[in-house]
Design a protein around this motif. Structure first.
Motif, PDB file in Angstrom:
ATOM      1  N   ASN A  40       3.441  12.930  -4.752  1.00 37.33           N
ATOM      2  CA  ASN A  40       2.368  12.067  -4.225  1.00 37.33           C
ATOM      3  C   ASN A  40       2.108  10.895  -5.150  1.00 37.33           C
ATOM      4  O   ASN A  40       2.065  11.050  -6.368  1.00 37.33           O
ATOM      5  N   LEU A  41       1.905   9.739  -4.541  1.00 34.25           N
ATOM      6  CA  LEU A  41       1.496   8.539  -5.257  1.00 34.25           C
ATOM      7  C   LEU A  41       0.085   8.201  -4.815  1.00 34.25           C
ATOM      8  O   LEU A  41      -0.221   8.250  -3.623  1.00 34.25           O
ATOM      9  N   VAL A  42      -0.767   7.858  -5.756  1.00 35.11           N
ATOM     10  CA  VAL A  42      -2.097   7.355  -5.433  1.00 35.11           C
ATOM     11  C   VAL A  42      -2.141   5.931  -5.958  1.00 35.11           C
ATOM     12  O   VAL A  42      -1.955   5.694  -7.149  1.00 35.11           O
ATOM     13  N   ILE A  43      -2.372   4.991  -5.042  1.00 25.71           N
ATOM     14  CA  ILE A  43      -2.316   3.582  -5.383  1.00 25.71           C
ATOM     15  C   ILE A  43      -3.695   2.975  -5.188  1.00 25.71           C
ATOM     16  O   ILE A  43      -4.327   3.156  -4.147  1.00 25.71           O
ATOM     17  N   SER A  44      -4.145   2.249  -6.191  1.00 25.33           N
ATOM     18  CA  SER A  44      -5.434   1.576  -6.133  1.00 25.33           C
ATOM     19  C   SER A  44      -5.189   0.098  -5.864  1.00 25.33           C
ATOM     20  O   SER A  44      -4.329  -0.512  -6.481  1.00 25.33           O
ATOM     21  N   VAL A  45      -5.931  -0.448  -4.915  1.00 25.97           N
ATOM     22  CA  VAL A  45      -5.821  -1.875  -4.614  1.00 25.97           C
ATOM     23  C   VAL A  45      -7.189  -2.530  -4.724  1.00 25.97           C
ATOM     24  O   VAL A  45      -8.205  -1.898  -4.476  1.00 25.97           O
ATOM     25  N   ASN A  46      -7.191  -3.777  -5.135  1.00 23.20           N
ATOM     26  CA  ASN A  46      -8.429  -4.549  -5.223  1.00 23.20           C
ATOM     27  C   ASN A  46      -8.630  -5.289  -3.917  1.00 23.20           C
ATOM     28  O   ASN A  46      -7.934  -6.255  -3.652  1.00 23.20           O
ATOM     29  N   GLY A  47      -9.561  -4.836  -3.123  1.00 22.28           N
ATOM     30  CA  GLY A  47      -9.838  -5.503  -1.863  1.00 22.28           C
ATOM     31  C   GLY A  47      -9.228  -4.777  -0.689  1.00 22.28           C
ATOM     32  O   GLY A  47      -8.614  -3.728  -0.832  1.00 22.28           O
ATOM     33  N   PRO A  48      -9.380  -5.336   0.505  1.00 21.51           N
ATOM     34  CA  PRO A  48      -8.898  -4.686   1.723  1.00 21.51           C
ATOM     35  C   PRO A  48      -7.380  -4.692   1.797  1.00 21.51           C
ATOM     36  O   PRO A  48      -6.727  -5.609   1.320  1.00 21.51           O
ATOM     37  N   HIS A  49      -6.822  -3.641   2.396  1.00 15.86           N
ATOM     38  CA  HIS A  49      -5.366  -3.548   2.527  1.00 15.86           C
ATOM     39  C   HIS A  49      -4.920  -3.538   3.978  1.00 15.86           C
ATOM     40  O   HIS A  49      -3.752  -3.735   4.271  1.00 15.86           O
ATOM     41  N   ASN A  50      -5.821  -3.292   4.911  1.00 14.48           N
ATOM     42  CA  ASN A  50      -5.539  -3.329   6.350  1.00 14.48           C
ATOM     43  C   ASN A  50      -4.469  -2.338   6.797  1.00 14.48           C
ATOM     44  O   ASN A  50      -3.769  -2.577   7.771  1.00 14.48           O
ATOM     45  N   LEU A  51      -4.319  -1.237   6.087  1.00 13.31           N
ATOM     46  CA  LEU A  51      -3.367  -0.206   6.476  1.00 13.31           C
ATOM     47  C   LEU A  51      -4.087   0.916   7.212  1.00 13.31           C
ATOM     48  O   LEU A  51      -5.290   1.101   7.062  1.00 13.31           O
ATOM     49  N   ALA A  52      -3.328   1.669   7.989  1.00 15.28           N
ATOM     50  CA  ALA A  52      -3.864   2.827   8.701  1.00 15.28           C
ATOM     51  C   ALA A  52      -2.989   4.033   8.391  1.00 15.28           C
ATOM     52  O   ALA A  52      -1.795   3.898   8.078  1.00 15.28           O
ATOM     53  N   ILE A  53      -3.572   5.220   8.476  1.00 14.50           N
ATOM     54  CA  ILE A  53      -2.823   6.455   8.248  1.00 14.50           C
ATOM     55  C   ILE A  53      -1.674   6.511   9.247  1.00 14.50           C
ATOM     56  O   ILE A  53      -1.840   6.227  10.424  1.00 14.50           O
ATOM     57  N   GLY A  54      -0.491   6.849   8.740  1.00 12.85           N
ATOM     58  CA  GLY A  54       0.704   6.926   9.571  1.00 12.85           C
ATOM     59  C   GLY A  54       1.557   5.674   9.532  1.00 12.85           C
ATOM     60  O   GLY A  54       2.726   5.708   9.880  1.00 12.85           O
TER      61      GLY A  54
END
Length: 165
Positions: free
Chosen positions: A99-113
């Motif tokens: 598993n990778l846990v990635i932190s982003v600054n701000g919105p990423h606009n991704l959805a599960i799947g």
């Protein structure tokens, strides 16, 4: 950031959005999107805002420099217009097992799947396309009320390591 250019014109600076012109001829789309960070072979999702090219997932064919690259298409019609590329910068990642846990600054606009191409500038994780597994909210202080999800400045993504390239 918004800058007023004239009485009816303004520009919006959005660092996570790259925009620029494209031209399409004989099955090749040539794009000018400065600072894209792409390499030949990378998958890239392109949004074509004008000119009639089909938005979707493409594979980078060539990279001339940090602003110019090409992708292939089966569409042989001569086209030109504007393109948009969303580029989310990471604030870091951790890996535990697969598993990778990635932190982003701000919105990423991704959805599960959904699948996302990740280029790791450092560390041991392999560049590739990863499916989005789940989202975690950042830790909050027990003294402050939780912030509504749409207001989080840092969003955590958990992405399973079943990547392919």
């Amino acid at each position: 950031m918004v800058a007023v250019v004239g009485p009816q014109v303004f520009t919006v600076t959005a660092p996570q959005l790259l925009t620029g012109p494209y031209g399409q001829t004989n099955g090749t789309i040539t794009l000018t999107l400065a600072g894209n960070g792409l390499a030949a072979g990378d998958p890239v999702y392109l949004n074509f805002m004008s000119g009639g090219a089909v938005s979707g997932l493409y594979q980078v064919a060539t990279v001339a420099d940090t602003a110019h690259f090409t992708v292939g298409t089966t569409d042989l019609v001569l086209r030109s217009g504007s393109a948009l590329l969303t580029k989310t910068a990471s604030a870091g990642y951790t890996q535990t097992g697969t598993n990778l846990v990635i932190s982003v600054n701000g919105p990423h606009n991704l959805a599960i799947g959904e699948h996302v191409f990740i280029h790791f500038g450092a560390g041991t994780a392999a560049d590739g396309v990863y499916p989005v597994g789940r989202f975690r909210m950042p830790p909050t202080s027990p003294c402050s009320p939780p912030t509504p999800p749409t207001r989080f400045r840092t969003v955590w993504r958990s992405i399973r390591s079943s990547h392919h390239r």
